[in-house]
Design a protein around this motif. Sequence first.
Motif, PDB file in Angstrom:
ATOM      1  N   SER A  93      28.702  30.152   8.384  1.00  0.00           N
ATOM      2  CA  SER A  93      29.647  29.035   8.451  1.00  0.00           C
ATOM      3  C   SER A  93      30.896  29.282   7.616  1.00  0.00           C
ATOM      4  CB  SER A  93      28.960  27.749   7.949  1.00  0.00           C
ATOM      5  OG  SER A  93      28.474  27.913   6.628  1.00  0.00           O
ATOM      6  N   GLN A 100      36.473  29.135  20.937  1.00  0.00           N
ATOM      7  CA  GLN A 100      36.415  27.680  20.877  1.00  0.00           C
ATOM      8  C   GLN A 100      35.144  27.138  21.533  1.00  0.00           C
ATOM      9  OE1 GLN A 100      39.934  25.574  22.311  1.00  0.00           O
ATOM     10  NE2 GLN A 100      38.626  24.017  23.233  1.00  0.00           N
ATOM     11  N   GLN A 117      31.604  27.693  19.831  1.00  0.00           N
ATOM     12  CA  GLN A 117      31.317  26.959  18.604  1.00  0.00           C
ATOM     13  C   GLN A 117      31.341  25.442  18.786  1.00  0.00           C
ATOM     14  OE1 GLN A 117      32.460  28.937  14.787  1.00  0.00           O
ATOM     15  NE2 GLN A 117      34.225  29.550  15.992  1.00  0.00           N
ATOM     16  N   ASN A 118      31.616  24.983  19.999  1.00  0.00           N
ATOM     17  CA  ASN A 118      31.751  23.545  20.224  1.00  0.00           C
ATOM     18  C   ASN A 118      30.505  22.758  19.836  1.00  0.00           C
ATOM     19  OD1 ASN A 118      34.392  23.349  20.992  1.00  0.00           O
ATOM     20  ND2 ASN A 118      33.994  23.482  23.192  1.00  0.00           N
ATOM     21  N   ARG A 162      28.237  23.604  17.614  1.00  0.00           N
ATOM     22  CA  ARG A 162      27.759  23.908  16.264  1.00  0.00           C
ATOM     23  C   ARG A 162      28.099  22.775  15.309  1.00  0.00           C
ATOM     24  NH1 ARG A 162      29.021  29.362  13.587  1.00  0.00           N
ATOM     25  NH2 ARG A 162      27.156  28.703  12.487  1.00  0.00           N
ATOM     26  N   ARG A 204      31.609  24.803  12.346  1.00  0.00           N
ATOM     27  CA  ARG A 204      32.325  25.871  13.035  1.00  0.00           C
ATOM     28  C   ARG A 204      32.891  26.852  12.020  1.00  0.00           C
ATOM     29  NH1 ARG A 204      36.302  23.455  17.518  1.00  0.00           N
ATOM     30  NH2 ARG A 204      36.604  25.682  17.740  1.00  0.00           N
TER      31      ARG A 204
END
Length: 382
Positions: free
Chosen positions: A277, A302, A305-306, A308, A311
């Motif tokens: 992270s 993008q 990681q949406n 997560r 991000r």
Amino acid sequence: MLITRLKLKNWRNFRELNVPLRDVSYLLGPNASGKSNLLDAFRFLRDISKPRGGGLQTAVSDRDGITKVRCLHARRDPEVVIEIELADSADGPTRWRYALGFKPEGKGAQRILVSQERVWRDGKLILERPTAKDKNDKTLLTQTHIEQIQTNAEFRELVDFLGGISYLHLVPQLLKFAEKIGGRRLEDDPFGQGFLERVAKTPEKTRKARLSKIAKALTNAVPQFKGLRFIKDELGHPHLEAQYQHHRPNAGWQSEAHFSDGTLRLLGLLWSLLDGSSLLLLEEPEISLNDAIVMQIPLLMQNLQNNRKTRRQVILSTHSEALLSNPGIDARGVVLLESGGNGTTGRTVQPAEEVALEAGLSVAEVVLPKTRPASVAQLALW
């Protein structure tokens, strides 16, 4: 948490630098302008902060000493300074601010001494050095407080973030032939030689979930790609295997030694985006990849990681016209490095460039041409 601003003084190419950073930042610039050296400022802070690191002295020594770190344009002022600001979001208020300055002692063994070290939390200064104790015993200035467990309790969150910074410039041949090459592996393995070991150490449930996501992405990028799995051979060595469409139902599995360079680099990129992270540093992720894939990297970062909870911030250097042609790039994250007689400076997109970008032109069309050497056309005549 992410780094929202970087300030440098006398660091390698940069006599002075002050640039904002976003969730994803793109470093552009001519060859030898300092893109790698800018990324190394973050790696330097990581090397000081990581749990098993050697601190300031080792971080400077690993870079061949203060003379290699200090800007050649620093004629009178020997102090090197790195300063960062951190927030929970790119537009949020500054939560942490850290400034570290150091310079040679100037006599005897030429030790590297901390000339300044400051930490702010929510705007309040909670650490300022040198202290009176430091001045009475200069040996204390050979170490930063950020590298010492007994002195960094008040800002341990900042220390953990810096220690978790990772850098990736995966070299496929080192991964394919790791067992045959053997030899000494660089600490933190920036070139991916120990990539499979990192995958193996990941908890099984997490590993399967990540590989499933990566497999879906590779299905759209690699011809005939069908599946991805993790296995261990009879000696217990970890491997990744990919399955390709084949006229025989159970055929088509290949180990990483038979992956293309582009497949391995893309796989490493995808895994890194899902792993950790803290800040992720990427150097020229477009290498070995087809331009059609490269163009999708901004959107890929993008989308992957949406879902997560946390991000990863990404700072990448690139020369790629294809990558910078993606219309989804946030121009506020573009940093252009410009070389001059007094070192390299950095800037964000200018108003006239913003107008062109808002009119529908891409970063590749508006900003990238400004990184080309003025006399590059003469190269063919050499």
